[in-house]
Design a protein around this motif. Structure first.
Motif, short mmCIF file in Angstrom:
data_model
loop_
_atom_site.label_atom_id
_atom_site.label_comp_id
_atom_site.label_asym_id
_atom_site.label_seq_id
_atom_site.Cartn_x
_atom_site.Cartn_y
_atom_site.Cartn_z
N UNK A 60 0.68 -1.51 -0.12
CA UNK A 60 0.12 -0.11 0.39
C UNK A 60 1.19 1.03 0.21
N UNK A 61 0.37 2.27 -0.77
CA UNK A 61 1.04 3.75 -0.47
C UNK A 61 -0.05 4.86 0.53
N UNK A 62 0.48 5.24 1.53
CA UNK A 62 -0.18 6.06 2.11
C UNK A 62 0.39 6.88 2.78
N UNK A 63 -0.02 8.32 2.12
CA UNK A 63 0.20 9.68 2.34
C UNK A 63 0.16 10.44 4.26
N UNK A 64 1.47 10.22 4.39
CA UNK A 64 1.03 10.62 6.59
C UNK A 64 2.13 11.88 6.46
N UNK A 121 -3.02 -7.82 5.68
CA UNK A 121 -4.42 -6.96 4.87
C UNK A 121 -4.45 -6.90 6.32
N UNK A 122 -4.46 -7.82 7.49
CA UNK A 122 -5.81 -7.18 8.41
C UNK A 122 -4.60 -6.59 9.28
N UNK A 123 -3.79 -5.80 9.07
CA UNK A 123 -2.69 -4.69 10.16
C UNK A 123 -4.03 -3.80 10.70
N UNK A 124 -4.52 -3.30 11.34
CA UNK A 124 -4.71 -2.28 11.78
C UNK A 124 -4.45 -0.65 11.40
N UNK A 125 -4.98 0.23 10.51
CA UNK A 125 -3.77 1.58 10.21
C UNK A 125 -3.54 2.18 11.47
N UNK A 126 -4.06 2.41 13.14
CA UNK A 126 -3.22 2.46 14.35
C UNK A 126 -2.11 1.99 14.32
N UNK A 127 -1.76 0.44 13.93
CA UNK A 127 -0.78 0.04 14.29
C UNK A 127 0.05 0.24 12.68
N UNK A 162 -8.83 -0.28 8.47
CA UNK A 162 -6.87 -1.50 7.65
C UNK A 162 -6.71 -0.40 7.88
N UNK A 163 -4.70 -0.69 7.54
CA UNK A 163 -4.23 -0.03 6.89
C UNK A 163 -4.97 -0.56 5.56
N UNK A 164 -4.90 -1.02 4.86
CA UNK A 164 -5.17 -1.29 3.22
C UNK A 164 -6.87 -0.11 2.80
N UNK A 165 -7.25 -0.09 4.07
CA UNK A 165 -8.45 1.08 3.65
C UNK A 165 -7.53 2.33 3.50
N UNK A 166 -6.47 2.55 3.77
CA UNK A 166 -6.07 3.26 3.20
C UNK A 166 -5.34 3.87 2.41
N UNK A 198 -3.35 4.45 -0.98
CA UNK A 198 -3.61 5.51 -1.61
C UNK A 198 -4.19 7.10 -0.68
N UNK A 199 -4.67 7.37 0.43
CA UNK A 199 -5.11 8.14 1.18
C UNK A 199 -4.04 9.28 1.54
N UNK A 200 -4.68 10.44 2.34
CA UNK A 200 -3.05 10.86 2.75
C UNK A 200 -4.36 11.16 3.97
N UNK A 201 -2.85 10.65 5.67
CA UNK A 201 -3.74 10.81 7.27
C UNK A 201 -2.97 12.06 7.13
N UNK A 202 -3.19 12.65 8.15
CA UNK A 202 -2.77 13.34 9.42
C UNK A 202 -2.73 12.84 10.94
N UNK A 203 -1.27 12.88 11.76
CA UNK A 203 -1.21 12.48 12.67
C UNK A 203 -1.65 13.31 13.35
#
Lengths: 794, 168
Positions: free
Chosen positions: B18-22, B33-39, B77-81, B83-88
């Motif tokens: 996956x590619x996530x912009x954080x 696939x089961x990895x949570x976005x939090x983890x 899930x991380x896979x749901x993110x 292509x998304x933009x995440x701000x922490x």
């Protein structure tokens, strides 16, 4: 930031890292080669372990090892009890059960795997064959004939019988003018819920044989000591680090099974290991609080004079004795049964009882909320019985103001307080007369409005060690500090207390700054790492400033004395004429003869020109052990409105006037009061741990346990009275638990007051909508029945 | 998105790339696939400011912004993110300048132990974006999905109020 003063609301120095996500909690610790632990826990309340098959788990992806209780029986030892009572039964408490499980969640095995996901996957592959045994969860029922037995060492499940008292209650109630009011008072079991669960990382140094435990605890030094005693690991080879800790509320005040297991397992697998408790796991594996069933009596005369109180308490201990379990329902409860009243006769009996539930220990207030709830509920109950205003009854029985020690019926010495003055201030802020008028008007409109008042006093500043030791403490309860002023005049201090939200990095630096005139930003406050400083006791019982702050104050006086002598020598002046203020030494009447503390610190290390006999350097240590406890007290007033049709209770107003003695940082003290009150309101209105009869926890997750959210509270109105404590040199009393102690009786007195005209005299916590609605229906039914009876009689 | 099997260890594990912009930086990682976005944020990217306080999506400590919306990252899930933009929480301050909400939390003593704070701040940011001028009641309702056990919420409500004022 500049030099801070005592009494100033200095903004917290912890916050920049915490508001940017740069705090470091246990789960943020990452070590090379770190493996992960997951515990296999009992799914029954009471069962014998017939066999455990770990083969499938051992073959699961990523699994490194699986250990059962039997595998590690020798190495793990048994968990300790830190407080003794006469005839206390101490059944063995193995960190991993190997013969019998005695509560839901009792750990029986531990998985070690490369990742936390893999460790948790493997938990389900461990097959434990149980022989299910009858269980008992109710602390009173457990003592009856025929109840399931937990430990052969404790017949009838009784861990201890204990009593305290003063005067002669039995004699006092023989007076024909005395009315005795009886009530069953239940203080329900609570689950602490610090927002960070527990967790531990154990790092074994194979070469040196040392172990480092990073653990989410309130007592790193005691964890080090107890871990060493339990496992036989030499104490000098044990290091415990409490990093940022996300709340505790008493629940992180013990040596826990997982800390011991993690240390031993790290040595077995020769890798660092991490265990982070899940929330649902915390509900069964972290100590619970309260759980009292009590028959109470209060006795007094029609004019409102109270002559005494009698208590027969069944205190649920859970399945094993947690570290401080014997202390909480005994001394911390029984000694407080006089409240702020004369209460000339007290008769208190306590039975500590084992049941098939998670062990019970201190939870915010720890014994004192249970006592204050009982006393304040019974005083209001008594006032209702004799038809007098609860304020009038309270005022009639209150102790007189005192500044330096007042012995009360239970034999303890309250330090200082002006109880009536405090009550009056709260009433003035609240405007009690106006409220009663509003209440009458509201009732005419069919609204249910009630006011509850609660006064309290609590035993805080946990120390005097000699007293505590004579009562059963297994360790000294003094506190310590180390002040190191560097050659540049900046300072590093090491405190023995261990903050987990209390802001000690700010307040302790503030105290240093106000005494030495060093700016707050030049002071580093270290804590919670047993290798960084001297032994300390920790943070609990609202003790950190009253004992730890006093220890710091004493070190600062030593620094001041040395620098004063050195400055006088360097200024070539008689010390009598050398003044010190705002960080500068000056010679009276000579304008240009000054030295800053930074310059003097430099000279202390340069050691080129020291007075005769003075050692170089500038570092001082103090261990402070007070002569008496500190005794915060106060008055809280709460208004609730109850919705007739649903029974929903809304807290409309909350006024708290507390006497915390001198206050170092008002902003922080107010913040702690808010949080304490919220926890007390939570107990009164929503929180409750519920077990089935066979030991399953129904309120077993955050979905099922009603933790209060932001929409449950009004803006609280806080104020203070100040009676400096004579127990320590800075006159402080402690503020961490007060809100929790006062709030639950204040709210419940308000709920009962709102329903009093319907004939409701008492209700157990939590006052949920269902319970209140039923009480309203029952009261109305009783009124209808009474009217019908009256009509029939005519 | 690429899916492949890892055969190392004792059994095959499925991974997904996956590619996530954080916080403005794109990260491409292979994850279960089961990895949570939090983890994913905490354990893969080492952004430990996002905290996990429960296992039932109640506490809100793990709240982050996913394409600008506040979400509980333990429920994604991380896979749901992908292509998304995440701000922490780590991406909120502009250099040394805190956001109004962060500053409000510091000024008003809106935190004690600090564990709920990152999630509470991220929720507050989203609340103020939707409603820049909330009443006390709206603030209390807006953060009712985030638990705090230390503050009794009072100074958190004050902090959000202060941030709203500063944003005007």
């Amino acid at each position: 930031m500049a030099v801070a003063t005592f009494g100033e609301s200095v903004k917290r120095t912890e916050d920049p890292r915490l508001i940017t996500g740069r705090g470091k909690y246990v789960d943020d610790v990452r070590l090379t080669g770190m493996a992960h632990l997951a515990f296999v826990r009992s799914t029954y309340g009471h069962a014998n372990i017939k066999s455990i098959d770990t083969s499938a788990a051992l073959n699961a992806p990523g699994v490194i090892a699986v250990f059962t209780g039997a595998d590690l029986q020798e190495e793990l030892g048994g968990l300790p009890v830190g407080w003794m009572l006469p005839d206390l039964k101490q059944p063995p408490h193995p960190p991993l059960a190997y013969e019998t499980v005695r509560y839901l969640g009792d750990a029986v095995a531990v998985i070690v795997a490369d990742s936390a996901y893999q460790a948790n996957d493997a938990v389900d592959l461990v097959e434990v064959d149980y022989e299910v045994l009858p269980a008992i969860v109710n602390g009173e029922e457990a003592t009856k004939d025929g109840a399931p037995q937990l430990h052969e060492e404790a017949p009838n499940n009784i861990g201890f019988d204990w009593e305290v008292g003063g005067g002669d209650y039995a004699e006092a109630i023989k007076d024909p003018d005395v009315i005795v009011v009886k009530e069953r008072i239940v203080n329900q079991r609570l689950i602490p819920n610090s927002m960070e669960t527990r967790g531990v990382v154990a790092d074994y140094d194979v070469g040196k044989g040392n172990i480092t435990l990073y653990t989410s605890t309130q007592i790193p030094h005691l964890v080090k000591l107890l871990f060493s005693l339990v496992t036989g690991w030499p104490e000098q080879k044990v290091r415990v680090i409490a990093p940022d800790v996300g709340g505790g509320f008493g629940s992180k005040l013990y040596l826990y099974a997982e800390e011991v297991v993690a240390g031993i397992v790290a040595r077995q697998v020769k890798r660092p290991v991490k265990w982070i408790e899940s929330r649902s796991e915390a509900y069964v594996s972290t100590a619970h609080g309260r759980d009292h069933i009590c028959d109470a009596e209060i006795a007094g005369k029609k004019d409102g004079e109270i002559v005494g109180i009698k208590v027969d308490l069944y205190a649920n201990l859970g399945a094993y004795l947690s570290t401080f379990a014997p202390l909480i329902p005994t001394y911390l409860f029984g000694l407080m049964l006089g409240g702020v009243y004369k209460m000339p006769n007290i008769d208190c009996k306590v039975h500590g009882v084992f049941t098939n539930t998670t062990p019970v220990d201190a939870y915010r207030g720890a014994g004192r909320p249970e006592a204050a709830y009982l006393v304040e509920r019974m005083v209001s109950r008594f006032a209702q019985e004799i038809g007098r205003d609860p304020i009038v009854v309270r005022r009639k029985n209150m102790l007189q103001a005192h500044k330096n020690g007042r012995e009360v019926t239970t034999g303890v010495m309250y330090d200082s307080g002006d109880y009536k003055g405090n009550l009056n201030k709260a009433l003035e802020i609240f405007d009690y007369k106006q409220f009663r008028a509003d209440q009458r008007a509201a009732r005419r409109e069919g609204k249910l409005l009630g006011v509850g008042i609660a006064t309290y006093i609590e035993i805080c500043g946990m120390a005097p060690s000699a007293v505590a030791s004579s009562l059963g403490a297994g360790a000294g309860l003094w506190e310590s500090s180390n002040v190191r002023v560097h050659p540049t005049g900046k300072a590093t201090i090491y405190i023995g207390t261990s903050p987990h939200g209390q802001g000690h990095e700010t307040t302790m630096a503030q105290l240093v700054s106000s005494e030495l005139g060093i700016p707050v930003e030049d002071i580093e406050v270290l804590h919670g790492d047993t290798d960084q400083g001297q032994f300390g006791t920790g943070t609990f019982g609202s003790r950190s400033l009253a004992v730890g702050g006093a220890a710091l104050f004493n070190s600062l006086q030593k620094v001041k004395a040395k620098t004063h002598r050195l400055a006088s020598h360097l200024l070539e002046a008689d010390p009598k004429f050398v003044t010190f203020s705002n960080g500068t030494f000056a010679v009276e009447d000579i304008a240009d003869k000054t030295l800053t503390i930074q310059e003097v610190a430099g000279q202390a290390y340069a050691a080129a020109n020291l007075p005769d006999g003075m050692e170089p350097g500038l570092e001082e240590v103090s261990f402070f052990d007070p002569q008496n406890f500190a005794w915060p007290n106060g008055t809280h007033i709460c208004v609730v409105e109850i919705e007739q049709d649903t029974g929903k209770v809304e807290v409309q107003r909350y006024v708290a006037v507390d006497d915390f003695g001198n206050v170092l940082n008002p902003m922080i003290v107010d913040g702690m009061t808010h949080g304490g009150v919220a926890q007390g309101i939570g107990q009164a209105l929503s929180e409750q741990a519920v077990y089935t009869d066979d030991g399953q926890l129904l309120s077993g997750s955050l979905m099922d346990y009603a933790l209060p959210s932001a929409d449950m509270f009004p803006m609280m109105e806080l104020d203070r009275t100040v009676s400096p404590s004579p127990s320590n040199p800075i006159g402080v009393k402690g503020a961490g638990e007060a809100g929790t102690i006062a709030a639950s009786p204040a709210v419940m007195n308000a709920v009962v007051d709102a329903l009093a005209h319907l004939g409701v005299m008492h209700m157990d916590m939590p006052a949920t909508s269902e319970k209140v609605w039923r009480a309203i229906q029952d009261a109305k039914e009783a009124q209808r029945a009474a009217r019908a009876t009256a009509r029939a009689a005519k | 998105m690429r899916v492949y099997l890892e055969t190392s260890g004792k059994g095959p594990t499925m991974s997904t790339e996956i590619t996530v912009t954080v916080n403005g930086t794109a990260h491409t990682e292979a994850v279960e696939p089961r990895l949570l976005l939090a983890h994913f944020l905490r354990d893969v990217l080492d952004l430990t400011g996002t905290h996990v306080g429960c296992d039932t999506s109640q506490c809100g400590a793990c709240t982050v912004h996913l394409n600008g919306e506040a979400v509980k990252s333990c429920t994604v899930f991380a896979v749901q993110a992908d292509g998304a933009e995440v701000t922490t929480i780590e991406g909120l301050a502009d250099g040394d300048t805190y956001s109004n909400v962060q500053q409000g939390f510091w000024d008003e003593h809106g935190l004690q132990c600090g564990f709920c704070t990152p999630g509470m701040i991220m929720t507050s940011e989203a609340l103020l974006k939707q409603n820049p001028n909330p009443t006390e009641e709206e603030i209390r309702e807006g953060i009712a999905g985030n638990y705090c056990r230390c503050t009794g919420y009072q100074n958190i409500v004050n902090a959000i109020g202060a941030a709203a004022k500063a944003g005007k």
